[in-house]
Design an enzyme around this catalytic site. Structure first.
Site, short mmCIF file in Angstrom:
data_model
loop_
_atom_site.label_atom_id
_atom_site.label_comp_id
_atom_site.label_asym_id
_atom_site.label_seq_id
_atom_site.Cartn_x
_atom_site.Cartn_y
_atom_site.Cartn_z
N ASP A 231 0.72 -0.94 -0.06
CA ASP A 231 0.18 -0.28 -0.25
C ASP A 231 1.20 1.23 0.41
O ASP A 231 1.88 1.50 0.35
CB ASP A 231 -1.19 -0.13 1.13
N GLU A 274 -4.68 2.83 -4.19
CA GLU A 274 -3.47 2.60 -4.29
C GLU A 274 -2.61 0.82 -3.92
O GLU A 274 -1.67 1.52 -3.03
CB GLU A 274 -2.90 3.76 -3.25
#
Length: 362
Positions: A231, A274
Site C-alpha cells: 500500500d 493504491e
C-alpha cells in the site's frame, strides 16, 4: 506381336486400378487437410493453434519439421503470452522475429521453395529444431501486412523445388494467417480484460483467479507460496498536492518498480486504488521478505520525477504471508481468502508501526 483383346482388357484393368488407387490416396490427403483446416479454424487459444500447426499439419503433410515465425519487434505478443501463463520456451518451433528480415531472401508476397541454405534459412529453422534438406517458406499476410512465416521442411531434398507449383501451399498459408491473427486478437482482448489500464499490470480479477490456481497447486504439490500486500503511504496527500495526474504518475512508477523486482513466474496486480498484491511462486517466507525489502527500498530511495517538474518521495508499507501446507480436503477458496487476509493484516501492522515497513504475518 499384336495384343489380344484379353491382354488389352488386362492392361486397362491394371491402369484403372492404379487410377482408382491414386484417386483414393488423393481423397485421403484432401480429407486429412480438411480435418486440419477444421481443427485449425476451431482453435480458440494460442496453445490450441500452435499445437495444430506443429502436430496436425506435420502429420497431415507428412513433413519432418514445421516452424512458425511471428514478427514481434516490441515483444507485445510475448508479453501477452507470459501474462496468460503460456511458456513460449515449451515451443522451440515457435520463433519471434525482433529485427527486420532480408526480404530478398524471404519474398513478402509469394512462397519460396527450394534447397535448404544455412545462411538463408537458419533464422526460420534455428539450431533447436531439425535441419531439413528442402524447405517451403510461406509468408503470412493479413490486411496487406506481413505478420510472419510458416516454414515447412523435409529431409527429402526433392520434396520442395523451385519449379514446383505453390498455389496449394499459399492457400494453406492464407488459412494459417487468418487463424493466427484471430487467435492473437482474442488473446489480446483477454489480456486487456485482465489488465489494469492505468498501470499496465494485472488487475484484481486476474490476481484473484491466479490466487485460486496457485493455492490449488500448493494444495496438490506442497510447494511454497507467498503473498505481499503493498500500500502506498499517504496517497491521499499525493492527490491533494499534485492532482490526480500526479497521483496516476506515481502509481505507474510504483507499479514499474515493483515489477522490476519480480520474476516472470510471479504475479503482480493492482488490487485497489493504491493497493497492489504480489504472488511469489515457490518462495519461502524469508525469500518473500527479502523481495519485499528490495521493493520498499527501490521506491523510497529514489524520488519519482513528475511531468509537472516536481520530484516526489514516495514510500510503501508491505505485509507478507506464506501459505503453509494445507490438506486436500480443505476448501481452496477459503484457504486462499485466509492466506491473503494474513498478508492484509500484516500490512495493517506495518501501517500502525510507522509505515515504510515490511511486516511478516508470522
Amino acid at each position: 506381336m499384336t495384343n489380344t483383346p484379353t491382354t488389352e482388357n488386362s492392361q486397362l484393368r491394371s491402369q484403372l486400378k492404379l487410377l482408382l488407387e491414386q484417386a483414393h490416396r488423393n481423397q485421403q490427403i484432401m480429407q486429412r487437410y480438411q480435418e486440419f483446416d477444421l481443427k485449425f479454424i476451431g482453435a480458440n487459444t494460442f496453445q490450441e493453434l500452435i499445437d495444430s500447426v506443429f502436430d496436425t499439419l506435420t502429420e497431415a503433410s507428412e513433413l519432418d519439421v514445421v516452424t512458425l515465425a511471428l514478427i514481434d519487434p516490441d515483444a507485445e505478443i510475448r508479453r501477452i503470452l507470459t501474462d496468460l501463463r503460456i511458456d513460449v520456451s515449451d515451443y522451440p518451433n515457435l520463433i519471434f522475429i525482433e529485427e527486420s528480415i532480408n526480404e530478398m531472401a524471404y519474398p513478402a508476397r509469394k512462397a519460396s521453395l527450394g534447397t535448404y541454405h544455412s545462411t538463408q534459412h537458419r533464422q526460420l529453422f534455428p539450431d533447436t529444431v531439425l535441419r531439413p534438406n528442402s524447405v517451403a517458406v510461406l509468408p503470412l499476410i493479413r490486411r496487406n501486412a506481413l505478420i510472419g512465416w510458416l516454414s515447412l521442411g523435409s529431409l527429402d531434398a526433392t520434396r520442395f523445388t523451385s519449379g514446383m507449383a505453390s498455389d496449394f501451399l499459399q492457400h494453406r498459408a492464407s488459412i494459417v494467417a487468418i487463424c493466427v491473427e484471430n487467435v492473437i486478437n482474442n488473446e489480446r482482448l483477454q489480456h486487456i480484460g485482465l489488465t489494469d489500464p492505468l498501470t499496465g499490470v494485472n488487475n484484481r480479477r486476474y490476481v484473484e483467479r491466479r490466487l485460486l490456481e496457485e493455492v490449488g497447486r500448493t494444495q496438490r504439490h506442497g510447494y511454497a507460496l507467498s503473498a505481499m500486500y503493498i500500500d502506498l503511504d499517504f496517497f491521499k496527500k499525493v492527490n491533494d498536492n499534485y492532482g490526480h495526474q500526479g497521483g496516476d504518475e506515481v502509481l505507474r512508477e510504483v507499479a514499474a518498480r515493483i515489477k522490476a523486482e519480480l520474476r516472470l513466474s510471479d504475479a503482480l496486480g493492482r488490487f485497489g486504488g493504491e493497493e497492489f498484491v504480489v504472488l511469489l511462486i515457490d518462495a519461502s517466507l524469508d525469500a518473500a521478505v527479502a523481495v519485499a525489502e528490495r521493493i520498499r527500498a527501490s521506491i523510497c530511495n529514489q524520488a519519482i520525477a513528475l511531468t509537472t517538474g516536481g520530484n516526489l518521495h514516495a514510500t510503501v508499507s508491505i505485509g507478507v504471508s506464506t501459505l503453509k501446507a494445507i490438506s486436500r480436503k480443505e476448501d481452496t477458496a477459503a484457504a486462499a481468502q485466509q492466506f491473503l487476509a494474513k498478508a492484509d493484516q500484516a500490512l495493517y501492522l506495518a501501517k500502525q508501526g510507522g509505515r515504510n515497513k515490511v511486516v511478516s504475518a508470522e
